[in-house]
Write a protein that holds these residues in place. Sequence first.
Motif, mmCIF file in Angstrom:
data_model
loop_
_atom_site.group_PDB
_atom_site.id
_atom_site.type_symbol
_atom_site.label_atom_id
_atom_site.label_comp_id
_atom_site.label_asym_id
_atom_site.label_seq_id
_atom_site.Cartn_x
_atom_site.Cartn_y
_atom_site.Cartn_z
ATOM 1 N N SER A 42 0.824 -1.209 0.000
ATOM 2 C CA SER A 42 0.000 0.000 0.000
ATOM 3 C C SER A 42 0.857 1.258 0.000
ATOM 4 O O SER A 42 0.495 2.265 -0.611
ATOM 5 N N LYS A 45 2.148 1.557 -3.531
ATOM 6 C CA LYS A 45 1.047 1.986 -4.391
ATOM 7 C C LYS A 45 0.745 3.475 -4.207
ATOM 8 O O LYS A 45 0.316 4.143 -5.144
ATOM 9 N N SER A 46 1.010 3.996 -3.030
ATOM 10 C CA SER A 46 0.754 5.421 -2.794
ATOM 11 C C SER A 46 1.727 6.306 -3.575
ATOM 12 O O SER A 46 1.467 7.492 -3.755
ATOM 13 N N SER A 57 -3.616 5.093 -13.036
ATOM 14 C CA SER A 57 -2.227 4.876 -12.680
ATOM 15 C C SER A 57 -1.780 3.526 -13.223
ATOM 16 O O SER A 57 -2.572 2.753 -13.748
ATOM 17 N N LEU A 59 -0.877 0.863 -11.652
ATOM 18 C CA LEU A 59 -1.401 -0.295 -10.939
ATOM 19 C C LEU A 59 -2.902 -0.482 -11.113
ATOM 20 O O LEU A 59 -3.449 -1.474 -10.666
ATOM 21 N N ASP A 60 -3.594 0.470 -11.743
ATOM 22 C CA ASP A 60 -5.028 0.325 -11.969
ATOM 23 C C ASP A 60 -5.343 -0.453 -13.245
ATOM 24 O O ASP A 60 -6.493 -0.761 -13.500
#
Length: 142
Positions: A42, A45-46, A57, A59-60
């Motif tokens: 997480s 991912k931030s 992004s 990772l989406d």
Amino acid sequence: MMDITVRTISDLHSEIIRLEKLKQQQEIDLKQRFSSPSSIFSIVKSFFPRSNKGGSSILDQDFLGLISRVALPFTLNRTLFKGSGFLVKTLVGLVSQKASTYISEDSVTGVWDKAKGLITGLLSKKNKKPAPAPEPDFSKAS
């Protein structure tokens, strides 16, 4: 932050002890924060925030989009641009990275369905036998 005035050597020693305890507490807090793989993921991912403009992004993207970010530039540089120089390969990599954002499972299945529909349409026309011509009816001759 607190502004502590240090007037004597004992004030300095007490401030050093306070700062060391603060450092230890912060180290404990950081260890707890990074204790599990999901918390680390997480945090990583931030680093890739979502765009407010409707973009996505890295990772989406779905699985096919992520694979295409690597496979598309690699394939193009190994086949079409095999003898090209560093600059051309870099440009191909940048352009294909941008193009890979448009590749998703939905777009690939849509193209696949259209191609399949065209092929089945062509094959059905090819395999269709012409309708036999109606035979003339001579019984009603005048």
